[in-house]
Scaffold this active site. Sequence first.
Site, PDB file in Angstrom:
ATOM      1  N   GLU A  67       0.860  -1.203   0.000  1.00 13.30           N
ATOM      2  CA  GLU A  67       0.000   0.000   0.000  1.00 13.30           C
ATOM      3  C   GLU A  67       0.891   1.246   0.000  1.00 13.30           C
ATOM      4  OE1 GLU A  67      -1.624   0.749   3.932  1.00 13.30           O
ATOM      5  OE2 GLU A  67      -3.386   1.780   3.123  1.00 13.30           O
TER       6      GLU A  67
ATOM      7  N   GLU B 250      -6.439   8.745   7.678  1.00 14.67           N
ATOM      8  CA  GLU B 250      -6.885   8.300   6.343  1.00 14.67           C
ATOM      9  C   GLU B 250      -8.260   8.866   6.000  1.00 14.67           C
ATOM     10  OE1 GLU B 250      -6.073   4.450   4.621  1.00 14.67           O
ATOM     11  OE2 GLU B 250      -5.043   3.899   6.463  1.00 14.67           O
TER      12      GLU B 250
HETATM   13  N1  CDT Z   1      -3.058   1.504   6.486  1.00 10.95           N
HETATM   14  C1  CDT Z   1      -3.968   0.911   7.272  1.00 10.95           C
HETATM   15  O1  CDT Z   1      -5.085   0.652   6.864  1.00 10.95           O
HETATM   16  N2  CDT Z   1      -3.573   0.679   8.545  1.00 10.95           N
HETATM   17  C2  CDT Z   1      -4.475   0.102   9.499  1.00 10.95           C
HETATM   18  C3  CDT Z   1      -4.194   0.635  10.842  1.00 10.95           C
HETATM   19  C4  CDT Z   1      -5.369   0.525  11.686  1.00 10.95           C
HETATM   20  S1  CDT Z   1      -5.245   1.474  13.125  1.00 10.95           S
HETATM   21  C5  CDT Z   1      -5.954   2.983  12.723  1.00 10.95           C
HETATM   22  C6  CDT Z   1      -4.447  -1.414   9.536  1.00 10.95           C
HETATM   23  O2  CDT Z   1      -5.514  -2.017   9.508  1.00 10.95           O
HETATM   24  O3  CDT Z   1      -3.396  -2.004   9.659  1.00 10.95           O
END
Ligand code: CDT
Length: 316
Positions: A46, A142
């Site tokens: 990603e 995000e």
């Molecule tokens: N990039 C991404 O989606 N990271 C999330 C972090 C979650 S905590 C806000 C993940 O699911 O790993």
Amino acid sequence: MRTINVAAAQMGPIQKADSRDEVVARMLALMDEAKRAGADFTIYPELALTTFFPRYCMEDKSESDIWFEKRMPNEATAPLFVRARDYAMAMSFGYAELTPDGHHFNTSIHVDATGKIVGKYRKIHLPGHSEFDPERAFQHLEKRYFEPGNLGFPVYRTMGGLFGMCICNDRRWPETFRVMGLQGAEMITLGYNTPTVNSQKPAEGLEERLFHNRLVVQSGAYQNSAWVIAVAKAGNEDGHPLIAGSLIVDPDGKIVAEATTEEDEIIFHACDLDACTFGKTTIFDFARHRRTEHYGRIVEQTGVIEPPEGSDVSGF
Ligand code: CDT
């Protein structure tokens, strides 16, 4: 046998100051290594071209546009497309997409061995928050910088099989895998940037995060009898550590390859798409076994609706 020689191209950290050209040079080196290993499909994580910028709160959202790609391919990524076509290598990578009409998405593409974009996915389950949150150890914005994807979970035919994609937090949601499983997906690729620590629960650290990563990737593969290729951007980005643990999981839910470092690293496996057939025609033969008359809540509600107080389930 329908074998896809897969290279999961884990990437080490990308610092805020690193240029797209520097990052693409690393991606090219990983592709060279994948080619030497005999790969015909290289999968990157990603937001592979930049640091994980949603950790930074920019007051004016338009400031974040420097992290977005307005065209794909573009000047910075063209060398990747050229090298992949020379190698007859398919590839997939994630990037921040700014559309001509001004929409912002967290996107992944699948490029076939001729350099044509044959699949595009825009992240649907955006985690985190949209405003600065002083309660968190670090930010995960995000929801501030991206809109939820508008393409659904497409499954597309390429390389003699049925492929789909999802991105990071999507993997924690069984609906993600099932919607692709219901279109016959045989290989699902996904990239992730997962912080090593839960920003709202300091006790949840590296081991637990790696455990959850394996748990959801393995169950998504098994419950849909599909290969799942999960690829990390890992290591310490300007003081913000991300988990590694890239995985290739077979349609039986077993790990067949796993990264051992937090750096740029290739893991490789020859994945036979025909290995999906047994599960898809027996225990997970959806047409015979699914009971959709009992699944209404899955699409009719988002939050939890508890049974009313005093509702009596005795008498069975
Ligand atoms: N990039 C991404 O989606 N990271 C999330 C972090 C979650 S905590 C806000 C993940 O699911 O790993």
